[in-house]
Motif scaffolding. Structure first.
Motif, mmCIF file in Angstrom:
data_model
loop_
_atom_site.group_PDB
_atom_site.id
_atom_site.type_symbol
_atom_site.label_atom_id
_atom_site.label_comp_id
_atom_site.label_asym_id
_atom_site.label_seq_id
_atom_site.Cartn_x
_atom_site.Cartn_y
_atom_site.Cartn_z
ATOM 1 N N ILE A 38 0.847 -1.194 0.000
ATOM 2 C CA ILE A 38 0.000 0.000 0.000
ATOM 3 C C ILE A 38 0.881 1.243 0.000
ATOM 4 O O ILE A 38 2.080 1.172 0.272
ATOM 5 C CB ILE A 38 -0.988 0.009 1.199
ATOM 6 C CG1 ILE A 38 -0.247 0.046 2.531
ATOM 7 C CG2 ILE A 38 -1.913 -1.197 1.126
ATOM 8 C CD1 ILE A 38 -1.161 0.209 3.741
ATOM 9 N N ASN A 39 0.289 2.401 -0.307
ATOM 10 C CA ASN A 39 1.055 3.644 -0.438
ATOM 11 C C ASN A 39 1.314 4.348 0.891
ATOM 12 O O ASN A 39 2.185 5.204 0.964
ATOM 13 C CB ASN A 39 0.339 4.604 -1.389
ATOM 14 C CG ASN A 39 0.287 4.055 -2.802
ATOM 15 O OD1 ASN A 39 1.223 3.401 -3.256
ATOM 16 N ND2 ASN A 39 -0.807 4.300 -3.502
ATOM 17 N N ASN A 40 0.537 4.012 1.916
ATOM 18 C CA ASN A 40 0.685 4.669 3.211
ATOM 19 C C ASN A 40 1.393 3.768 4.209
ATOM 20 O O ASN A 40 1.427 2.545 4.055
ATOM 21 C CB ASN A 40 -0.687 5.061 3.783
ATOM 22 C CG ASN A 40 -1.325 6.190 3.012
ATOM 23 O OD1 ASN A 40 -0.715 6.807 2.152
ATOM 24 N ND2 ASN A 40 -2.572 6.478 3.319
ATOM 25 N N LEU A 41 1.948 4.404 5.230
ATOM 26 C CA LEU A 41 2.548 3.658 6.332
ATOM 27 C C LEU A 41 1.457 3.000 7.159
ATOM 28 O O LEU A 41 0.304 3.442 7.136
ATOM 29 C CB LEU A 41 3.360 4.601 7.224
ATOM 30 C CG LEU A 41 4.562 5.287 6.583
ATOM 31 C CD1 LEU A 41 5.139 6.324 7.548
ATOM 32 C CD2 LEU A 41 5.610 4.278 6.188
ATOM 33 N N ALA A 73 1.910 9.100 3.869
ATOM 34 C CA ALA A 73 2.436 8.391 2.706
ATOM 35 C C ALA A 73 3.797 7.790 3.056
ATOM 36 O O ALA A 73 4.488 8.279 3.952
ATOM 37 C CB ALA A 73 2.571 9.339 1.523
ATOM 38 N N LYS A 74 4.181 6.717 2.364
ATOM 39 C CA LYS A 74 5.471 6.075 2.615
ATOM 40 C C LYS A 74 6.637 7.039 2.428
ATOM 41 O O LYS A 74 7.671 6.893 3.066
ATOM 42 C CB LYS A 74 5.667 4.869 1.698
ATOM 43 C CG LYS A 74 4.917 3.658 2.134
ATOM 44 C CD LYS A 74 5.323 2.480 1.271
ATOM 45 C CE LYS A 74 4.696 1.208 1.759
ATOM 46 N NZ LYS A 74 5.101 0.051 0.962
ATOM 47 N N CYS A 83 2.151 9.566 12.818
ATOM 48 C CA CYS A 83 1.020 9.571 11.897
ATOM 49 C C CYS A 83 -0.268 9.188 12.616
ATOM 50 O O CYS A 83 -0.262 8.340 13.501
ATOM 51 C CB CYS A 83 1.262 8.577 10.764
ATOM 52 S SG CYS A 83 2.772 8.894 9.834
ATOM 53 N N ALA A 84 -1.356 9.800 12.186
ATOM 54 C CA ALA A 84 -2.671 9.436 12.724
ATOM 55 C C ALA A 84 -3.210 8.238 11.947
ATOM 56 O O ALA A 84 -2.922 8.071 10.753
ATOM 57 C CB ALA A 84 -3.632 10.618 12.600
ATOM 58 N N LEU A 85 -3.988 7.408 12.617
ATOM 59 C CA LEU A 85 -4.630 6.287 11.933
ATOM 60 C C LEU A 85 -5.639 6.828 10.942
ATOM 61 O O LEU A 85 -6.374 7.766 11.234
ATOM 62 C CB LEU A 85 -5.315 5.366 12.943
ATOM 63 C CG LEU A 85 -4.402 4.660 13.934
ATOM 64 C CD1 LEU A 85 -5.230 3.871 14.938
ATOM 65 C CD2 LEU A 85 -3.424 3.740 13.215
ATOM 66 N N LYS A 86 -5.683 6.233 9.771
ATOM 67 C CA LYS A 86 -6.638 6.628 8.740
ATOM 68 C C LYS A 86 -8.033 6.238 9.212
ATOM 69 O O LYS A 86 -8.262 5.108 9.637
ATOM 70 C CB LYS A 86 -6.287 5.911 7.430
ATOM 71 C CG LYS A 86 -7.073 6.383 6.236
ATOM 72 C CD LYS A 86 -6.534 5.711 4.966
ATOM 73 C CE LYS A 86 -7.372 6.075 3.774
ATOM 74 N NZ LYS A 86 -6.919 5.372 2.570
#
Length: 148
Positions: A38-41, A73-74, A83-86
């Motif tokens: 995926i594109n996000n961490l 994003a990565k 980072c906040a949780l999506k």
């Protein structure tokens, strides 16, 4: 009382080996973010230490991790912990990570499970047994489907 003794023994093994549980967890999530499709961490929402083995060569730790996609994003410089949780349609998964250290140095991180993270999104294959039980085919060949 017995589970408390087991937990204390596992923590003591980590301390003797020179590793902290935080470091082990960070090493696992760094590798997971590197391998994810995926594109996000992702960040850990729950962790469970399932096995700790102290050997002559080093330390092997197995963790079960529940992870969730973050809004970073990565390519983001910084830590996944910043980072906040999506919150809208996040990708979540449960992974098993085996972290191996030799002489207090990270040697290898093996990740299993995590079909929603380690496979390209939309290309997740069901296990053969699940596919076969859902198939109407009598040929014995199961087709792979995608899951959401």
């Amino acid at each position: 009382m017995k589970p408390i003794i087991v937990i204390l023994a596992a923590l003591q093994i980590l301390q003797v080996s020179g590793q902290s549980l935080t470091q082990v967890l960070d090493d696992a999530i760094d590798q997971l973010n590197e391998e994810s499709a995926i594109n996000n961490l992702v960040a850990v929402t729950k962790s469970e230490q399932t096995k700790v083995i102290l050997t002559n060569q080093g330390l092997n730790v197995t963790l079960k991790l529940n992870v969730q996609e973050t809004n970073c994003a990565k390519e983001t410089v910084g830590l996944f912990s910043d980072c906040a949780l999506k919150s809208i349609d996040p990708i979540t998964d449960t992974c098993t990570c085996m972290i191996k250290y030799e002489n207090c140095v990270l040697n290898k991180v093996e990740i299993t499970g995590c079909p929603g993270l380690l496979s390209p999104v939309g290309d997740v294959q069901q296990p053969l047994a699940d596919s076969a039980s859902n198939s109407n085919s009598t040929s014995g060949v199961a087709s792979a489907g995608s899951s959401s």
